[in-house]
Design an enzyme around this catalytic site. Structure first.
Site, PDB file in Angstrom:
ATOM      1  N   GLY A   1       0.828  -1.197   0.000  1.00 34.96           N
ATOM      2  CA  GLY A   1       0.000   0.000   0.000  1.00 34.96           C
ATOM      3  C   GLY A   1       0.863   1.247   0.000  1.00 34.96           C
ATOM      4  O   GLY A   1       2.051   1.181   0.314  1.00 34.96           O
TER       5      GLY A   1
ATOM      6  N   CYS B   1       5.396  -5.988   1.549  1.00 36.73           N
ATOM      7  CA  CYS B   1       5.724  -4.560   1.490  1.00 36.73           C
ATOM      8  C   CYS B   1       5.074  -3.824   2.675  1.00 36.73           C
ATOM      9  O   CYS B   1       5.480  -4.005   3.802  1.00 36.73           O
ATOM     10  CB  CYS B   1       5.325  -3.974   0.148  1.00 36.73           C
ATOM     11  N   TYR B   2       4.038  -3.021   2.439  1.00 42.82           N
ATOM     12  CA  TYR B   2       3.353  -2.356   3.556  1.00 42.82           C
ATOM     13  C   TYR B   2       2.829  -3.392   4.540  1.00 42.82           C
ATOM     14  O   TYR B   2       2.841  -3.157   5.756  1.00 42.82           O
ATOM     15  CB  TYR B   2       2.187  -1.505   3.029  1.00 42.82           C
TER      16      TYR B   2
ATOM     17  N   HIS C   1       7.862  -7.505  -3.837  1.00 41.78           N
ATOM     18  CA  HIS C   1       6.558  -7.933  -4.333  1.00 41.78           C
ATOM     19  C   HIS C   1       6.677  -9.245  -5.119  1.00 41.78           C
ATOM     20  O   HIS C   1       7.079  -9.238  -6.281  1.00 41.78           O
ATOM     21  CB  HIS C   1       5.951  -6.856  -5.233  1.00 41.78           C
TER      22      HIS C   1
ATOM     23  N   GLU D   1       4.237 -10.985  -6.231  1.00 37.03           N
ATOM     24  CA  GLU D   1       3.098 -11.164  -7.126  1.00 37.03           C
ATOM     25  C   GLU D   1       3.338 -10.643  -8.535  1.00 37.03           C
ATOM     26  O   GLU D   1       2.604 -11.009  -9.464  1.00 37.03           O
ATOM     27  CB  GLU D   1       1.853 -10.498  -6.533  1.00 37.03           C
TER      28      GLU D   1
ATOM     29  N   ASP E   1     -17.564 -13.108 -21.608  1.00 34.64           N
ATOM     30  CA  ASP E   1     -18.220 -13.005 -20.302  1.00 34.64           C
ATOM     31  C   ASP E   1     -19.717 -13.289 -20.394  1.00 34.64           C
ATOM     32  O   ASP E   1     -20.265 -14.074 -19.614  1.00 34.64           O
ATOM     33  CB  ASP E   1     -17.982 -11.622 -19.691  1.00 34.64           C
TER      34      ASP E   1
ATOM     35  N   LYS F   1     -10.539 -13.067 -15.723  1.00 36.34           N
ATOM     36  CA  LYS F   1     -10.827 -13.364 -17.127  1.00 36.34           C
ATOM     37  C   LYS F   1     -10.349 -14.758 -17.530  1.00 36.34           C
ATOM     38  O   LYS F   1     -11.072 -15.504 -18.196  1.00 36.34           O
ATOM     39  CB  LYS F   1     -10.155 -12.319 -18.027  1.00 36.34           C
TER      40      LYS F   1
END
Length: 517
Positions: free
Chosen positions: A61, A88-89, A175, A177, A233, A373
């Site tokens: 964040g 991180c945060y 990070h 991710e 979708d 997705k």
């Protein structure tokens, strides 16, 4: 607190502290076949207990933990006995809450860093001891809480990764991710398997079974209506509803006059004939084109098409006594919401439906609400929908109206439809369609001089656009082979009357956008 959507499955709770990368944490965990949900950073402790997570991830964040008004997790979260990974945060929040110290760094650390780990710890099991990571922080730990030790460092960050193994509390200053971090998915997989003890048994087959059951419970003997476009979708959502409640679902395909060549016919064939969806075609093309006459501003085009669509849909829907409205909302659309709670959260009142009139007192049903997705595509394959439909490129709601720069006329629509058909046809023939995120032709609002048949011409210009992207937030132009471009260009100018020039758009996003309008 509603029951979890994943009854009988392990759950990882992600608390969102505002990082631009938070949704990527969820994507990576889903890739490990572990179900996860995003929640607001201050989710009450009682709600966390009720969710009964196998593990908790605290996201990054932009705030500083020591500043007044900064976001903090619920007190007692680190005493639940549940494994926690702070990123991180999230690492700084954990350290600050447990008696450590966080201070501003001498300089911000943003971008690549080389890390050295102690891979004797479960978090780095099976990963080489030195690799590249992605940093994005201004603060840093200056004092570890009691019970913690360092398990990785960089040249600029002494506490790049920390752990309290006994309490199963782990923190990363980098990070994992983002794709820029090597072995990031491996690190997250180690957390959920070796530290949280997850079996990683969540599958799309499970989701399908649970979703159908939840839909039947919600709808009962009621009726659901919905609009379909033929896109991924709406197609998956429609077939899922049909599988769950059969003819209690009534779908409408509104032909707005700016669809691609033969699209309405093909969607009807695919969804109604082959998938068995209760689908009605509403041909409103003349109404739309009349309202678009003389309009050149792209925003006005969008508003005209959006408002006219609502009018047409409402007229059809008013003839049915429906209780629910189907919408193909995906998880990224609601990622910043706090309502990630369970099957009952897939129903909302009509005021949350973009643009629908207030007097349409329908409850909203969003069966794809928890999926990304790529997961929607997997669900579509699980439903038996043909792969050509599942891997179809995105097509904008305003259709060809925003790919025709300038006024939309019958002749210009005809030219663009043919160019679009040729372009996609050749991409498929070359085996490149699946490698491209989105490809289309657009018609420019200019004319160019040319020579055809020994005569001077002054005709319109087609631009081709093909991009590669994973999230559609950023994109790079796709480097098509020159012989293929030559073939497409030749076909366009020879087969389409009124076009004498073809160009190829080599602009990335940013600074450009994927669409032209």
């Amino acid at each position: 607190m509603e029951d979890s959507f994943t009854t009988g499955h392990e759950l990882i709770v992600i608390l969102d502290f505002g990082s631009q990368y938070t949704h990527l944490i969820a994507r990576r965990l889903r890739e490990c076949n572990v179900y996860c949900e995003l929640h607001h950073f201050n989710l009450p402790l009682s709600d966390i207990k009720e969710l009964n997570p196998s593990g908790i991830v605290l996201s990054g964040g932009p705030a500083s933990v020591y500043e007044e008004g900064s976001p903090h997790a619920a007190k007692g979260i680190f005493e639940l006995g549940v494994p926690v990974l702070g990123i991180c945060y999230g690492l700084q929040e954990m350290a600050n809450a447990l008696g450590g110290e966080v201070l501003p760094g001498e300089k911000k650390e943003y971008g690549h860093a080389d890390i050295q780990t102690s891979n004797t710890y479960d978090l780095f099991d099976g990963i080489q001891s030195e690799f590249g990571v992605w940093m994005s922080h201004g603060d840093k730990l200056s004092l570890l809480p009691d019970g913690f030790c360092d398990i990785a460092t960089t040249d600029n960050t002494e506490h790049a990764a920390v752990a309290d193994v006994k309490r199963k509390l782990y923190g990363l200053q980098f990070h994992p991710e983002v794709t820029h971090t090597q072995f990031g998915t491996n690190i997250l997989a180690n957390f959920v398997t070796k530290i949280c003890g997850c079996k990683c048994d969540w599958s799309m087959s499970d989701f399908l079974t649970e979703a159908k059951g939840a839909i039947r419970t919600m709808v009962g003997d009621g009726m659901v209506i919905g609009a379909v476009s033929g896109g991924v979708d709406s197609t998956v959502a429609a077939v899922l509803m049909k599988e769950a409640i059969g003819d209690q679902f009534h779908a409408f395909l509104v032909d707005n006059g700016v669809l691609r060549k033969n699209e309405a016919t093909e969607v009807m064939e695919r969804l109604a004939s082959r998938c068995g969806v209760n689908l009605k075609l509403v041909d409103a093309s003349e109404i739309f084109l009349q309202k678009l006459k003389g309009v050149t501003d792209p925003e006005k085009k969008r508003k005209i098409i959006g408002n006219t669509f609502i009018e047409c849909f409402e007229k059809e829907a008013s003839q049915l006594k429906a209780n629910f409205l189907l919408q193909g909302t995906l998880y990224p659309d609601v990622i910043e919401s706090t309502s990630h709670k369970g099957p009952s959260a897939t129903i909302k009142t009509h005021h949350n439906v973009g643009g629908l009139p207030a007097h349409m007192k329908l409850k909203l049903i969003e069966p794809l609400r928890f999926l990304f997705k790529d997961e929607v595509r997997k669900l579509g394959l699980e439903l038996g929908i043909e792969s050509e439909s599942i891997y179809r490129h995105p097509f904008p709601g305003p259709g060809l109206a925003i790919r025709i720069l300038g006024e939309v006329t019958a002749n210009r629509l005809k030219a663009l439809r043919e160019a679009d058909k040729i372009f996609l046809e050749e991409l498929r023939s070359a085996g490149l369609y699946r490698n491209i995120g989105q490809a289309f032709a657009a018609l420019l609002p200019v004319k160019a001089v040319g020579v055809m048949g020994d005569k001077r011409t002054y005709e319109e210009v087609i631009v081709l656009r093909a991009v590669k992207t994973t999230d559609f937030m950023t994109a790079d132009w796709f480097d098509l082979p020159t012989p293929l471009l030559r073939k497409i260009s030749s076909r366009v100018v020879n087969e389409i009357r009124g076009v004498n020039r073809v160009t190829y758009d080599i602009t990335s996003k940013p600074p450009g956008t994927i669409e032209w309008e």
